[in-house]
Design a protein around this motif. Structure first.
Motif, PDB file in Angstrom:
ATOM      1  N   ASP A 173       0.834  -1.209   0.000  1.00  0.00           N
ATOM      2  CA  ASP A 173       0.000   0.000   0.000  1.00  0.00           C
ATOM      3  C   ASP A 173       0.871   1.263   0.000  1.00  0.00           C
ATOM      4  N   VAL A 269      -5.564  -0.538  -4.122  1.00  0.00           N
ATOM      5  CA  VAL A 269      -5.511  -1.473  -5.253  1.00  0.00           C
ATOM      6  C   VAL A 269      -5.214  -0.660  -6.511  1.00  0.00           C
ATOM      7  N   ILE A 281      -9.410   0.313  -1.582  1.00  0.00           N
ATOM      8  CA  ILE A 281     -10.237  -0.894  -1.759  1.00  0.00           C
ATOM      9  C   ILE A 281     -11.636  -0.649  -1.190  1.00  0.00           C
ATOM     10  N   THR A 376      -0.823 -10.073  -6.656  1.00  0.00           N
ATOM     11  CA  THR A 376       0.084  -9.340  -5.748  1.00  0.00           C
ATOM     12  C   THR A 376       1.326  -8.881  -6.523  1.00  0.00           C
ATOM     13  N   TYR A 393      -5.906  -6.567 -11.238  1.00  0.00           N
ATOM     14  CA  TYR A 393      -5.890  -5.618 -10.124  1.00  0.00           C
ATOM     15  C   TYR A 393      -4.680  -5.969  -9.238  1.00  0.00           C
ATOM     16  N   LEU A 395      -2.589  -5.692  -5.687  1.00  0.00           N
ATOM     17  CA  LEU A 395      -2.885  -5.426  -4.277  1.00  0.00           C
ATOM     18  C   LEU A 395      -1.980  -6.250  -3.375  1.00  0.00           C
ATOM     19  N   SER A 396      -2.144  -6.116  -2.074  1.00  0.00           N
ATOM     20  CA  SER A 396      -1.276  -6.809  -1.115  1.00  0.00           C
ATOM     21  C   SER A 396      -1.673  -8.280  -1.004  1.00  0.00           C
ATOM     22  N   ALA A 399      -4.820  -8.592   1.226  1.00  0.00           N
ATOM     23  CA  ALA A 399      -6.085  -8.267   0.543  1.00  0.00           C
ATOM     24  C   ALA A 399      -6.439  -9.366  -0.457  1.00  0.00           C
TER      25      ALA A 399
END
Ligand code: F3S
Length: 637
Positions: A173, A269, A281, A376, A393, A395-396, A399
């Motif tokens: 993030d 995201v 998100i 990720t 998408y 993201l971590s 998530a």
């Protein structure tokens, strides 16, 4: 005025030039890395330079990209890289040992050293305090041969981190926030240096997630200080003797400062189709998910994987979701297997992939038509996942795991599972998948299967150059037009004769045949010829086809440099209207070429049309020497 950390490392390695932003500097390279997709070419280039043994402190060849063996081609490349590495003093990380950047961080990274890698995410090494830069294979080959690496002295951006991340808000993030603020173009010509009290709250793998995706900013590299956190990581890897403290001076100056308060960050995201298309998100409602991929050089560390397994433990992946997980290295996979975390992932329904790049580079696991795929990873350009209509998408891992269970994009802060994991005091260390080089490489035979073809080398520039016009193309021709790269052609990266059959075919299918029939000739280009990637094949393949010069209205910067590296003359029209007078098959010639190139102006005679064209050729002193020698390799030899 004191120095920032970037300036300190550069100063320690400066061989040529002055540290004035925008001017060219030459630096010494301590370490190199290659991966198999770019490595074959780099080692063919190393061989062409006739260097017996690499001169770096440490060079490592990884196999992590082209792991699918649907034919003999990738396996041939792996064998070639293994034997050429053994002969020339390069450590070889076998297939299955892990993704180059993850393994390099674990087992080879040294604070304060320089690392040049033939992969754009080499800056991952900045997480352990290296100045780690991605480059083309030829630059890496030159560095292995002990040559200087030239870059533009970067500006330095200070990203100041205050506060501490809340649970389920992650290093991913932080970098997504930096991407939101700076955009994918914001880092060009810059190094991103992270400072502030928030830095000491981040582990080395978390720092590496951030420096990894600095590549998406277009930055030269990103770097973190080397501190107590770095020391504990090195201790846990049994390499503490390599630690040294490194940080910016108190009064260091920066060209720009960005402040990020970690307390205020929320899970983010990157939406399709760009890593800087960043949203919270929590703002995205009811996005159904079809696929979740966890891994890649961005997010596949032990801590990432442990958090994922804790979220998955005792649960079941949503029936509409395919969850694939690729732990980043054998070390990570071994530890997950030993402590039961792997079993928890498998029990939940995750599909475990080998430790490699896999779906990140479209090697398997292409999602369904129009699918939503949560990853990720670090890139989400259209089609990269293997399915053009899918939306990726970024993201971590936290998530991603929470969403894999719910079946829709879910804010991970809603999860109630305790995912606290401490950094281990000792990682599992077993380097049996790293083959050290031979003591004496002189008797080692390099194995080149039929997919490995010799590397084309140019000749010294002649005083008379002539040839037919083989193709005339429009403005904005990309390196993808010049040398297409797709899943079908990727296994042939070490086979220039095969690739030559596809050169410029998106513009004119007959070009390769015509070039071969005429034994080479000239290309006529419009504005911005060669835009796009740094793909050196876009110069090597024309060299193989006997292209002597490209006459264009203007060139994209990196492609022009690649043409020069291959000894192909990049000429630009002074009078743009001349472009319109040229036809296919016209006979062109130049005389007194060497003196003309030195003077920066060349007269091209169109013998068919009985016209003369005045052309510019702009070269630095070094480039002039390279062009006269017939390219960079001949120049270095
Ligand atoms: Fe591999 Fe993807 Fe990283 S292809 S090196 S995991 S960006």
């Amino acid at each position: 005025m004191g120095l920032n950390l970037t300036q300190k490392i550069i100063k320690d390695h400066l061989l040529e030039g002055e540290m004035i932003p925008g001017s060219e500097i030459g630096i010494k390279i301590d370490q190199t890395l290659t991966q198999d997709s770019t490595g074959t070419m780099a080692y063919l280039q190393l061989e062409a330079m006739e260097i017996d043994k690499v001169k770096t402190k440490r060079s490592v060849a990884y196999i992590d990209h082209n792991m699918l063996q649907q034919g003999f081609e990738n396996a041939d490349d792996h064998k070639y890289i293994q034997t050429v590495a053994y002969k020339h003093g390069v450590y070889f990380s076998r297939p299955g040992n892990g993704i180059c950047h993850q393994v390099h961080l674990e087992r080879f990274g040294v604070p304060g050293e320089t690392l040049l890698g033939s992969d754009s995410h080499t800056p991952t090494g900045g997480g352990i305090g290296m100045l780690a830069i991605g480059a083309g294979g030829l630059d890496v080959a030159v560095a292995m041969g002990g040559g200087t690496y030239y870059i533009t002295m970067p500006k330095v951006v200070n990203v100041k981190l205050t506060g501490k991340l809340k649970p389920f808000v992650t290093a991913k993030d932080i970098i997504l926030e930096v991407l939101r603020v700076m955009t994918v173009k914001g880092g060009v010509g810059k190094v991103i240096e992270y400072t502030g009290e928030g830095v000491s709250t981040l582990s080395v793998p978390e720092r590496a997630t951030i420096t990894n995706m600095g590549a998406e900013l277009g930055a030269t590299t990103s770097v973190f200080q080397s501190d107590d956190v770095t020391l504990s990581f090195l201790k846990a890897q049994d390499r503490e003797e390599l630690w040294k403290e490194l940080k910016a001076d108190e009064d260091a100056a920066y060209d720009e400062t960005i402040n990020i308060n970690l307390d205020e960050l929320e899970p983010l995201v990157a939406m399709p189709h760009s890593p800087d298309n960043v949203e919270k998100i929590s703002n995205i409602k009811d996005l159904k998910v079809n696929q979740v991929c966890i891994g890649s050089c961005t997010n596949s560390s032990y801590l990432d994987m442990m958090k994922v397994s804790k979220i998955l433990k005792g649960k079941t992946v949503h029936p509409d979701v395919s969850l694939v997980i690729a732990p980043g290295s054998k070390q990570v996979l071994n530890m997950l297997a030993a402590n039961g975390a792997l079993a928890d992932m498998i029990a939940a329904g995750a599909r475990i992939l080998e430790s490699g790049c896999g779906p990140c580079i479209g090697m398997g696991q292409a999602p369904a038509t129009d699918a939503v795929t949560l990853r990720t990873f670090n890139r989400n350009f259209k089609g990269r996942c293997g399915t053009v209509s899918a939306g990726a998408y970024l993201l971590s891992p936290e998530a991603a795991a929470v969403s894999a269970l719910s079946g829709k994009l879910t804010d991970p802060t809603t999860c109630t599972t305790d995912i606290n994991v401490a950094m281990p005091d000792k990682f599992y260390i077993n380097d049996n998948m790293v083959v050290p080089p031979a003591e004496d490489g002189s008797k080692v035979e390099v194995v080149k299967g039929p997919n490995i073809k010799p590397f084309p080398l140019n000749e010294e520039l002649k005083d008379e150059v002539e040839g037919k016009v083989l193709i005339i193309v429009e403005d904005n021709i990309t390196t993808d037009h010049i040398m297409p790269s797709n899943a079908k052609l990727l296994p042939f990266r070490s086979n220039i004769p095969h690739l030559a059959n596809y050169c410029l075919t998106p513009c004119d299918e007959e070009f390769p045949k015509r070039a071969k029939a005429n034994g080479g000739g000239m290309i006529i280009g419009g504005d911005n010829y060669g835009q796009g990637s740094s793909r050196e094949h876009a110069a090597l393949v024309p060299l193989y086809l006997g292209i002597k010069a490209v006459l264009a209205k203007s060139f994209a910067r990196i492609h022009k440099a690649n043409l020069i590296n291959s000894g192909i003359l990049p000429l630009t029209f002074i009078n743009m209207a001349d472009y319109d007078t040229i036809s296919l098959d016209d006979d062109l010639s130049m005389d007194n070429v060497i003196e003309s190139v030195k003077a920066g102006k060349v007269i091209v005679h169109n013998k068919t049309k009985k016209l003369d064209y005045e052309m510019n050729i702009e070269l630095s002193d070094k480039e002039l020497k390279m062009i006269i020698a017939g390219g960079k390799i001949n120049f270095i030899k």
